[in-house]
Motif scaffolding. Structure first.
Motif, mmCIF file in Angstrom:
data_model
loop_
_atom_site.group_PDB
_atom_site.id
_atom_site.type_symbol
_atom_site.label_atom_id
_atom_site.label_comp_id
_atom_site.label_asym_id
_atom_site.label_seq_id
_atom_site.Cartn_x
_atom_site.Cartn_y
_atom_site.Cartn_z
ATOM 1 N N VAL A 4 0.846 -1.279 0.415
ATOM 2 C CA VAL A 4 -0.087 -0.510 -0.102
ATOM 3 C C VAL A 4 0.929 1.247 0.320
ATOM 4 N N ASP A 5 -0.246 2.484 -0.197
ATOM 5 C CA ASP A 5 1.191 3.501 0.173
ATOM 6 C C ASP A 5 1.632 3.881 1.091
ATOM 7 N N VAL A 6 0.214 4.054 2.141
ATOM 8 C CA VAL A 6 1.334 4.956 3.516
ATOM 9 C C VAL A 6 0.320 3.490 4.443
ATOM 10 N N LEU A 7 1.535 3.561 5.882
ATOM 11 C CA LEU A 7 0.755 2.742 6.442
ATOM 12 C C LEU A 7 1.000 3.919 8.094
ATOM 13 N N ILE A 8 0.168 3.605 8.913
ATOM 14 C CA ILE A 8 -0.397 4.367 9.872
ATOM 15 C C ILE A 8 -0.157 3.423 11.167
ATOM 16 N N VAL A 9 0.830 3.754 11.835
ATOM 17 C CA VAL A 9 0.554 3.027 13.134
ATOM 18 C C VAL A 9 0.194 3.900 14.502
ATOM 19 N N GLY A 10 -1.024 3.194 15.093
ATOM 20 C CA GLY A 10 -1.406 4.060 16.164
ATOM 21 C C GLY A 10 -2.736 4.378 15.753
ATOM 22 N N GLY A 11 -3.721 3.957 15.855
ATOM 23 C CA GLY A 11 -5.110 4.166 16.216
ATOM 24 C C GLY A 11 -6.014 5.194 16.738
ATOM 25 N N GLY A 12 -5.152 5.757 17.558
ATOM 26 C CA GLY A 12 -6.055 6.297 18.395
ATOM 27 C C GLY A 12 -6.537 8.043 17.137
ATOM 28 N N PRO A 13 -7.000 9.629 17.814
ATOM 29 C CA PRO A 13 -7.396 10.676 17.474
ATOM 30 C C PRO A 13 -6.831 11.294 16.054
ATOM 31 N N THR A 14 -5.564 11.294 16.114
ATOM 32 C CA THR A 14 -4.198 11.938 15.197
ATOM 33 C C THR A 14 -4.213 10.769 14.026
ATOM 34 N N GLY A 15 -3.788 9.226 14.688
ATOM 35 C CA GLY A 15 -3.508 8.452 13.580
ATOM 36 C C GLY A 15 -5.115 8.404 12.134
ATOM 37 N N MET A 16 -6.190 8.234 13.356
ATOM 38 C CA MET A 16 -8.016 8.370 12.985
ATOM 39 C C MET A 16 -7.768 9.263 11.854
ATOM 40 N N ALA A 17 -8.100 11.508 12.178
ATOM 41 C CA ALA A 17 -8.158 11.821 11.825
ATOM 42 C C ALA A 17 -6.873 11.575 10.908
ATOM 43 N N LEU A 18 -5.705 11.067 10.183
ATOM 44 C CA LEU A 18 -4.910 11.248 9.433
ATOM 45 C C LEU A 18 -5.331 9.290 8.057
ATOM 46 N N ALA A 19 -6.610 8.711 8.451
ATOM 47 C CA ALA A 19 -6.793 7.782 8.160
ATOM 48 C C ALA A 19 -7.714 8.711 7.325
ATOM 49 N N LEU A 20 -8.467 9.586 7.451
ATOM 50 C CA LEU A 20 -9.702 10.643 7.254
ATOM 51 C C LEU A 20 -9.133 10.850 6.127
ATOM 52 N N GLU A 21 -7.775 12.378 5.968
ATOM 53 C CA GLU A 21 -7.205 12.441 4.796
ATOM 54 C C GLU A 21 -7.043 12.094 3.577
ATOM 55 N N LEU A 22 -6.431 10.598 3.908
ATOM 56 C CA LEU A 22 -5.875 9.604 3.158
ATOM 57 C C LEU A 22 -7.413 9.336 2.644
ATOM 58 N N SER A 23 -8.450 9.107 2.530
ATOM 59 C CA SER A 23 -9.530 8.508 2.598
ATOM 60 C C SER A 23 -10.126 9.342 1.246
ATOM 61 N N MET A 24 -9.681 10.722 1.747
ATOM 62 C CA MET A 24 -10.591 11.770 1.302
ATOM 63 C C MET A 24 -8.999 11.814 0.046
ATOM 64 N N GLN A 25 -8.218 11.394 -0.185
ATOM 65 C CA GLN A 25 -7.282 12.371 -1.311
ATOM 66 C C GLN A 25 -6.997 10.985 -1.910
ATOM 67 N N ASP A 26 -8.221 9.999 -1.469
ATOM 68 C CA ASP A 26 -7.644 8.259 -2.400
ATOM 69 C C ASP A 26 -6.209 7.685 -2.535
ATOM 70 N N VAL A 27 -5.745 7.665 -0.967
ATOM 71 C CA VAL A 27 -4.459 6.914 -1.228
ATOM 72 C C VAL A 27 -4.596 5.924 -0.771
ATOM 73 N N SER A 28 -4.267 4.634 -1.214
ATOM 74 C CA SER A 28 -4.445 2.838 -0.051
ATOM 75 C C SER A 28 -3.297 3.367 0.889
ATOM 76 N N TYR A 29 -3.659 3.035 1.594
ATOM 77 C CA TYR A 29 -3.331 3.040 3.253
ATOM 78 C C TYR A 29 -3.387 2.040 4.322
ATOM 79 N N ARG A 30 -3.128 1.330 5.271
ATOM 80 C CA ARG A 30 -3.501 0.435 6.318
ATOM 81 C C ARG A 30 -3.009 0.997 7.674
ATOM 82 N N ILE A 31 -3.635 0.847 8.673
ATOM 83 C CA ILE A 31 -3.672 1.845 9.477
ATOM 84 C C ILE A 31 -4.137 0.622 10.704
ATOM 85 N N ILE A 32 -3.149 0.872 11.787
ATOM 86 C CA ILE A 32 -2.981 -1.100 12.985
ATOM 87 C C ILE A 32 -2.997 0.089 13.959
#
Length: 546
Positions: A4-32
């Protein structure tokens, strides 16, 4: 090997906010996240106005408002007597839809973020840990392990972002230094039901005396109580603050009886008791090659001011669109360097400011404590009798004053002298559409793209629709990922455009003459100028920096 393009390590508010931004940008990622389930504890309690504005781009923030309540001020007490009040009502906050701090438990904020992310058909993988993180010139190899199943996998990504807190595995995998020191004090908190209380429930209460007690209202008749224990002697003797003993209900009841104002009520049935020790530290860099840190992984500090969670989420809002633009080939890799350049000074300022606030409130020197308690009833009314000073304080604490002036990816055109500059926050305001609907400016500037606001100007010589079209034709030759919004004065109109109610936005941006504002995807001003400097906008956009 999965990719995938990006791995987000950490699913608290910061990680979730980044996941939302990457989803909006249509970037492939995983969040753990390593935790098997979310914590059910209240933890961070305040969502500031700027965070609400940016969250509103992913779904109505009003759904989050209903899970907490607005704070309308603070009451301060010395030795159980009221020393003064700070009212947040009736202040000049017309440029935001959220002129208040929102008091809401962190678990409710996280549920809201989960719901927003579900709209993109995304969720956090649990309980998964990053066992090894190795970067090279082309990407990052990460070994993941599911702690429930014991299964491992190797993941290949372009970038890894550590949103995994103070003990970040991503920060440890890179060449980051986490500079700072521990606080000697120990923080002690409890969430209690309180019966027979007549205390106001729409404000923060700060009680000073022989100790310090902060009280935050919660729903269902509960209050968060926070106090501190001076562990400086323990720190000198043992090199750390001893954390063996947990706070007890009896200790809180004794403190409550001693410090809380009359009519405070009776404590009972705690839902959370905790004792914890914090540091004040800032990473020496927020980027190391293909590794990034955000939130508590990049800076930690006192909870004074309710800044921590908000600062972390705004780290994510800043980084997300830049990753999207670089990964799509729309910008050079150097754009990612501006994440450190723009956000690290914010983190450092938060650490410095909360240090000062915390020291004022908690310093245990008996002479200082006596002077503080004696002078506060005299000084506080003078400080708070000015609505302008209160509004300035609210704007600062709400993070509405954060700006990126001086960044290499913002620009103010020559000859422009309005109150807004490149790097400033996008100030909000009301517009009327051609169909007569009233909308907020920020609500129009959502999605993955940048937006270009074209102001017609006021008074003599405002631009007409056909003149707007000429500027848009120039823009179309150089750029294809900007959406244009035409804004006419209230006295003018234009098909498919918006009218500025009472000319407020023209005044707010200093657009007496026709002008433009290029809005970044994170709702900050990328470039601003008069229309006669439109070529400077085109040069800025064609420079490859933005």
């Amino acid at each position: 090997m999965a990719n995938v393009d990006v791995l987000i390590v950490g699913g608290g508010p910061t990680g979730m906010a980044l996941a939302l931004e990457l989803s909006m940008q249509d970037v492939s990622y995983r969040i753990i996240d390593k935790a098997p389930v979310r914590s059910d504890k209240s933890r961070a309690l305040v969502v500031q106005a700027r965070t609400l504005e940016l969250l509103n781009r992913h779904g109505t923030a009003k759904k989050l408002l209903s899970r907490g309540f607005e704070l309308h001020g603070a009451n301060l007490y010395t030795n159980k007597r009221e020393a003064g009040t700070v009212s947040l009502d009736g202040l000049d906050m017309a440029d935001t839809e959220f002129p208040f701090p929102l008091c809401v438990p962190q678990q409710e904020t996280e549920h809201f973020l989960d719901e927003c992310l579900a709209k993109y058909d995304k969720s956090i993988e649990r309980p998964v840990i990053a066992k090894a993180i190795t970067q090279d010139g082309a990407g990052v190899t990460v070994k993941l392990e599911n702690e429930r199943t014991g299964l491992s996998e190797t993941l290949r990504v372009r970038y890894v972002v550590g949103c995994d807190g103070a003990h970040s595995s991503v920060r440890h995998a890179g060449r980051f230094r986490f500079e700072g020191a521990p606080y000697p004090q120990t923080f002690i908190l409890g969430d209690f039901h309180v019966s027979d209380s007549s205390l106001p429930r729409d404000r923060l209460l700060l009680c000073f005396g022989s100790a310090t007690l902060a009280m935050f209202p919660l729903k269902e008749g509960k209050w968060r109580l926070v106090t501190i224990h001076d562990g400086s002697k323990e720190l000198q003797a043992h090199g750390t603050v001893l954390m063996d003993e947990q706070p007890t209900v009896d200790e809180f009841r004794a403190l409550f009886a001693e410090m809380a104002p009359p009519g405070a009520g009776t404590l009972h049935d705690p839902t959370w008791l905790a004792k914890y020790h914090l540091h004040h530290r800032v990473a020496d860099q927020y980027r190391d090659g293909r590794l990034f840190v955000a939130g508590d992984a990049s800076n930690i500090h006192s909870p004074a001011g309710g800044q921590g969670m908000n600062t972390g989420m705004q780290d994510a809002f800043n980084l997300g669109w830049k990753l999207g633009r670089v990964l799509r080939g729309e910008a050079r890799d150097a754009l990612l360097d501006t994440y450190d350049a723009e956000r690290r000074p914010v983190g450092q300022n938060v650490v410095d400011t909360t240090d000062r606030m915390f020291s004022y409130a908690t310093w245990q020197n008996p002479v200082w404590r006596m002077c503080r308690n004696l002078l506060l009833p005299w000084v506080l009314p003078w400080l708070t009798n000015s609505a302008k000073r209160r509004a300035a304080g609210l704007r600062y604490i709400s993070e509405l004053t954060i700006n990126y002036r001086g960044s290499s990816v913002v620009y103010t055109a020559g000859g422009f002298s309005g109150p807004v500059e490149g790097g400033d926050r996008l100030r909000d305001g009301k517009l009327r559409s051609a169909s007569g609907d009233v909308v907020m400016l920020q609500s129009l500037c959502d999605g993955p793209s940048s937006h270009l606001l074209l102001f017609a100007g006021v008074g003599q010589g405002p631009l007409r629709s056909e003149e707007f079209a000429g500027f848009e034709a120039k823009l179309s030759k150089t750029d294809n990922h900007v959406k244009v919004i035409r804004i006419f004065n209230a006295a003018t109109d234009g098909e498919g455009a918006y009218s500025d109610l009472d000319g407020q936005l023209h005044a707010r941006y200093g657009m007496a003459s026709p002008g433009y504002v290029l809005v970044r995807p994170d709702a900050y001003v990328g470039c601003i100028g008069n229309m006669d400097a439109f070529d400077e906008l085109l040069s800025f956009m064609g420079s490859g920096k933005f």
